[in-house]
Write an enzyme that holds these catalytic residues in place. Sequence first.
Site, mmCIF file in Angstrom:
data_model
loop_
_atom_site.group_PDB
_atom_site.id
_atom_site.type_symbol
_atom_site.label_atom_id
_atom_site.label_comp_id
_atom_site.label_asym_id
_atom_site.label_seq_id
_atom_site.Cartn_x
_atom_site.Cartn_y
_atom_site.Cartn_z
ATOM 1 N N LYS A 10 0.842 -1.204 0.000
ATOM 2 C CA LYS A 10 0.000 0.000 0.000
ATOM 3 C C LYS A 10 0.873 1.249 0.000
ATOM 4 O O LYS A 10 0.624 2.202 -0.759
ATOM 5 C CB LYS A 10 -0.908 0.006 1.228
ATOM 6 C CG LYS A 10 -1.783 1.261 1.331
ATOM 7 C CD LYS A 10 -2.501 1.354 2.659
ATOM 8 C CE LYS A 10 -1.556 1.746 3.778
ATOM 9 N NZ LYS A 10 -2.253 2.124 5.023
ATOM 10 N N SER A 11 1.887 1.265 0.856
ATOM 11 C CA SER A 11 2.745 2.444 0.983
ATOM 12 C C SER A 11 3.483 2.739 -0.316
ATOM 13 O O SER A 11 3.582 3.897 -0.744
ATOM 14 C CB SER A 11 3.753 2.237 2.114
ATOM 15 O OG SER A 11 3.105 2.043 3.344
ATOM 16 N N ARG A 15 2.860 6.059 -2.948
ATOM 17 C CA ARG A 15 3.968 6.930 -3.354
ATOM 18 C C ARG A 15 4.140 6.904 -4.868
ATOM 19 O O ARG A 15 4.388 7.946 -5.493
ATOM 20 C CB ARG A 15 5.258 6.492 -2.649
ATOM 21 C CG ARG A 15 5.321 6.877 -1.171
ATOM 22 C CD ARG A 15 6.357 6.056 -0.421
ATOM 23 N NE ARG A 15 6.532 6.484 0.957
ATOM 24 C CZ ARG A 15 5.678 6.199 1.945
ATOM 25 N NH1 ARG A 15 4.576 5.507 1.692
ATOM 26 N NH2 ARG A 15 5.912 6.626 3.174
ATOM 27 N N GLN A 158 4.414 10.223 7.482
ATOM 28 C CA GLN A 158 3.731 10.624 6.248
ATOM 29 C C GLN A 158 3.780 12.124 6.024
ATOM 30 O O GLN A 158 3.753 12.583 4.876
ATOM 31 C CB GLN A 158 2.278 10.144 6.258
ATOM 32 C CG GLN A 158 2.146 8.641 6.118
ATOM 33 C CD GLN A 158 0.718 8.155 6.224
ATOM 34 O OE1 GLN A 158 -0.211 8.928 6.446
ATOM 35 N NE2 GLN A 158 0.530 6.854 6.081
ATOM 36 N N ASP A 300 3.592 -0.558 12.495
ATOM 37 C CA ASP A 300 2.419 -1.165 11.870
ATOM 38 C C ASP A 300 2.342 -2.662 12.156
ATOM 39 O O ASP A 300 1.279 -3.280 12.009
ATOM 40 C CB ASP A 300 2.425 -0.933 10.356
ATOM 41 C CG ASP A 300 1.803 0.404 9.973
ATOM 42 O OD1 ASP A 300 1.224 1.070 10.854
ATOM 43 O OD2 ASP A 300 1.906 0.782 8.790
ATOM 44 N N LYS A 327 -3.559 5.932 14.701
ATOM 45 C CA LYS A 327 -3.723 5.266 13.408
ATOM 46 C C LYS A 327 -5.222 5.200 13.092
ATOM 47 O O LYS A 327 -5.995 6.058 13.518
ATOM 48 C CB LYS A 327 -3.089 3.876 13.467
ATOM 49 C CG LYS A 327 -1.586 3.896 13.695
ATOM 50 C CD LYS A 327 -0.838 4.280 12.436
ATOM 51 C CE LYS A 327 0.662 4.109 12.594
ATOM 52 N NZ LYS A 327 1.398 4.367 11.341
ATOM 53 N N ARG A 331 -4.602 1.767 18.199
ATOM 54 C CA ARG A 331 -4.267 0.354 18.049
ATOM 55 C C ARG A 331 -3.717 -0.253 19.331
ATOM 56 O O ARG A 331 -3.966 -1.424 19.618
ATOM 57 C CB ARG A 331 -3.259 0.169 16.911
ATOM 58 C CG ARG A 331 -3.890 0.291 15.542
ATOM 59 C CD ARG A 331 -2.889 0.046 14.440
ATOM 60 N NE ARG A 331 -3.548 0.168 13.139
ATOM 61 C CZ ARG A 331 -2.926 0.364 11.995
ATOM 62 N NH1 ARG A 331 -1.609 0.469 11.981
ATOM 63 N NH2 ARG A 331 -3.607 0.459 10.856
ATOM 64 N N ARG A 372 -5.874 -3.771 10.336
ATOM 65 C CA ARG A 372 -4.744 -4.465 10.974
ATOM 66 C C ARG A 372 -5.161 -5.185 12.249
ATOM 67 O O ARG A 372 -4.546 -6.191 12.627
ATOM 68 C CB ARG A 372 -3.594 -3.497 11.234
ATOM 69 C CG ARG A 372 -3.076 -2.857 9.963
ATOM 70 C CD ARG A 372 -1.584 -2.706 9.916
ATOM 71 N NE ARG A 372 -1.170 -2.110 8.644
ATOM 72 C CZ ARG A 372 -0.972 -2.782 7.538
ATOM 73 N NH1 ARG A 372 -1.144 -4.102 7.520
ATOM 74 N NH2 ARG A 372 -0.602 -2.175 6.418
#
Length: 415
Positions: A10-11, A15, A158, A300, A327, A331, A372
């Site tokens: 995903k990251s 990008r 980010q 994560d 997040k 979490r 997650r």
Amino acid sequence: MTVIHVPGSKSVTARALFLAAAADGTSTLVRPLSSDDTEGFAEGLTALGYAVDRGAEAWRVTGRPSGPAAKDADVYCRDGATTARFLPALAAAGARGSYRFDASAQMRRRPLAPLTEALRTLGVDLRHEAAEGHHPLRIEAAGIKGGELTLDAGQSSQYLTALLMLGPLTAEGLTITVTDLVSAPYIEITLAMMRSFGVEVTRSGPGDTVFTVPPGGYRATTYAIEPDASTASYFFAAAALTGREVTVPGLGRGALQGDLRFVDVLRRMGAEVHMTNDATTVRSTGLLGGLTVNMRDISDTMPTLAAIAPFASGPVRIEDVGNTRVKECDRLEACAENLRRMGITVTTGPDWIEIRPGTPRPTEITTHGDHRVVMSFAVTALRTPGITYDDPGCVRKTFPRFHEVFAGFADLLNG
């Protein structure tokens, strides 16, 4: 040995979409992740007037170095933090336009202030429409000159990634001095990918905390998206927990993603790890030891470790993960809440969680809409049958077919 092909990162996909949109020419992104987050990012680009062709195996993006083609747009970022933080920076660099960004209730709760304050420092006309430092927001774009910034990225890397990727689109470039940084490996991903699109960022100062980004723009390229290391952590943890062996191709010594270092945590707990240039294998007897570990840079994967921690022979203490409280949900507290409902003894602090050994009992997992949380406790369920979820479908954010794939994987482990 079981071989698992994990979907794209995903990251990295997010990008790549930003860089391709900003580049001169048409870029091809090979094997991108197709999920709610990345599709939301692509639709955001389309709303801004970028051409995005999403094929089955590759996405093609026609870049616009001058900025969005649309001069007025309303962009809905869904639940995506990368979408909600990267696209406003991209739009702000445009020569002219009025852009409104909004997001889901979950994303509206997540902070934006360090990024939007930095954009204001650069002269961007930006207004939060409701709560300061949160979505929705409106940007009146008029190009960005560039200059110097001081940034606190201790809450999310980010913010720094968005500004680094913005830098080449400014007239004079950017110099960013970072006072605090969490999840530092994600910045290494950003710098490596910028290099692939033709921009070299230099670092200087004490601890390499000063980033100098030259102006000049990006060049289009063909870019292959590597598998998602955070997603791979569930399969690696499952092998460690069940005494089996799993190999994930596409993630090896040359991988960009820092979350692959989760296997080092499993190694410290007693698992065997073998890494080649293009694959990683985890095998285990199923006997795991307790440990104290700092997971600031791979936070994560904190829920993944928390989910298998009760089965360790000693306490598992995870430290320096305060950023996980902001997040998709808190979490750290979500892990503690669900483990306690399973009968596990858990203590927490502002940035740490300690989990005592025990035998989890089945319960319905309160997911807080967080993908997650679901995927992590699916690993627990391998040794605690009967676990259910109040929102199993939230995995669509990053891995829409997770339940189907993980069930098939569990069958292979038990076969």
